[in-house]
Design an enzyme around this catalytic site. Structure first.
Site, mmCIF file in Angstrom:
data_model
loop_
_atom_site.group_PDB
_atom_site.id
_atom_site.type_symbol
_atom_site.label_atom_id
_atom_site.label_comp_id
_atom_site.label_asym_id
_atom_site.label_seq_id
_atom_site.Cartn_x
_atom_site.Cartn_y
_atom_site.Cartn_z
ATOM 1 N N ASP A 97 -23.630 1.909 -4.420
ATOM 2 C CA ASP A 97 -24.489 2.483 -5.439
ATOM 3 C C ASP A 97 -25.812 1.704 -5.410
ATOM 4 O OD1 ASP A 97 -25.349 3.876 -7.708
ATOM 5 O OD2 ASP A 97 -24.397 2.446 -9.071
ATOM 6 N N GLU B 20 -28.617 1.710 -8.490
ATOM 7 C CA GLU B 20 -29.030 1.203 -9.803
ATOM 8 C C GLU B 20 -27.871 0.501 -10.514
ATOM 9 O OE1 GLU B 20 -31.580 4.097 -12.052
ATOM 10 O OE2 GLU B 20 -31.017 5.371 -10.387
ATOM 11 N N LYS C 108 -21.504 11.700 -3.704
ATOM 12 C CA LYS C 108 -21.001 10.406 -3.229
ATOM 13 C C LYS C 108 -19.631 10.564 -2.571
ATOM 14 C CE LYS C 108 -23.544 7.696 -6.651
ATOM 15 N NZ LYS C 108 -23.749 6.302 -7.059
ATOM 16 N N ASP D 188 -27.612 8.572 -7.183
ATOM 17 C CA ASP D 188 -28.033 9.806 -7.842
ATOM 18 C C ASP D 188 -29.475 9.737 -8.321
ATOM 19 O OD1 ASP D 188 -25.818 11.399 -7.416
ATOM 20 O OD2 ASP D 188 -24.714 10.509 -9.077
ATOM 21 N N GLU E 54 -31.705 -0.378 -13.571
ATOM 22 C CA GLU E 54 -31.787 1.056 -13.842
ATOM 23 C C GLU E 54 -33.258 1.482 -13.824
ATOM 24 O OE1 GLU E 54 -29.261 3.173 -14.316
ATOM 25 O OE2 GLU E 54 -27.700 1.646 -14.197
#
Lengths: 201, 201
Positions: A7, A9, A133, A91, A15
């Site tokens: 991933d 963030e 994902k 995302d 973030e």
């Protein structure tokens, strides 16, 4: 051959929307799916706020350029890339990720994209595919890789499940509790040790 | 979101086995599938020659470290990575590719691996999967990317066919003649223009 999925963030960098909210002082950009559970409604709202404040893509990218990866993240990503192939599954949108990817030395990232008009106004967003994902891990596992994945949130769970080995990195406590099958790590050194074991590096 | 697939040897860097042959002076390592058409027989022969000459993995990597990417290749790869995601699909081995990947700033590469014993002797090789280039393009196209690919040889054809757009880069004349559907380029500037058009960059 080994591959690591990560991933972005909350795991390698802060973030992004929160960072933009803090640096621009636009409090409403701190809204998350905790405030507006429907992602599409949330994204429309975010773009509306950007346009109301005349925030163009270039302005946002300049703000994002001032956000740095977490301490140790650059070296950790370097280490992964010397020992396995590495793809970030995020995302976020490629236009937002770009300044951060430069700081991480341009790893491969699969994410989504924005629609931007000639004036730089963000007019819409394009999700590349649903549950991207999980689908990415499935597709690449089919190419005979041994895989490991790490993330911190709900949208990472299907990726962690699909990979040969999945790990949490600094997840909220309730998410970690809900999925006790994934070991929880809170520093890159521990996560590295899990990756070494999982991938026989 | 756009993705570019590229061959490695003959396109971004010189042929690795030829380089090793020239730098070590071991002429037999220049054998190619033109001399021994069965790839498995050829590879067994190459490993035999390495072992006869007491060439360990570390020795070969040191030789490969002296091989440089083609002039302009580093900048060309930089440009691709700023404008699309980028994956090298190569039939080389990750242990051989490693020194060259460092020079290309660590792009993602899908290739094969070697089996090396504790003394550094190469005991065998492991092909990740048959027809891996085509399968990788297929799998990643299924993740909703717009794709382009470039290569120079027979083992690239299925990848060029599978991508949304395929281009030759410095192919032997007979291969280019056999597949006239793929535009032929002989410098990175022309190839860049084809990629810009194909991917609407």
């Amino acid at each position: 051959m080994n591959i690591v999925f990560s991933d972005l963030e909350g795991v390698l960098v802060p973030e992004i929307w929160i960072g933009v909210a803090e640096k621009t002082g636009i409090e409403d950009l701190k809204l998350t799916t905790r405030d507006i559970p429907d992602y599409n409604v949330l994204m429309k709202k975010r773009l509306e706020i950007c346009n109301e404040n005349n925030l163009k893509i270039g302005d946002i990218q300049k703000v994002i350029e001032t956000i740095d990866p977490f301490e140790g993240a650059i070296e950790f990503v370097d280490w992964i890339r010397e020992n396995a192939q590495f793809i970030i599954l995020s995302d976020t949108f490629s236009e937002f990720a770009a300044p951060l990817m430069k700081k991480l030395k341009m790893p491969t990232i699969f994410c989504h994209t924005l629609k931007v008009d000639s004036s730089g106004k963000i007019t819409d967003y394009v999700l590349r595919q649903d549950d991207q994902k999980r689908k990415a891990v499935m597709a690449i596992k089919g190419l005979n890789f041994k895989s490991a994945a790490f993330g911190d949130s709900y949208n990472d769970i299907s990726m962690l499940k699909e990979a040969d080995a999945g790990f949490f990195y600094c997840p909220p406590a309730n998410i970690a509790d809900e999925y006790p099958e994934f070991p929880v790590t809170s520093n890159y050194s521990d996560l590295k040790n899990y990756l070494i074991k999982a991938l026989d590096i």
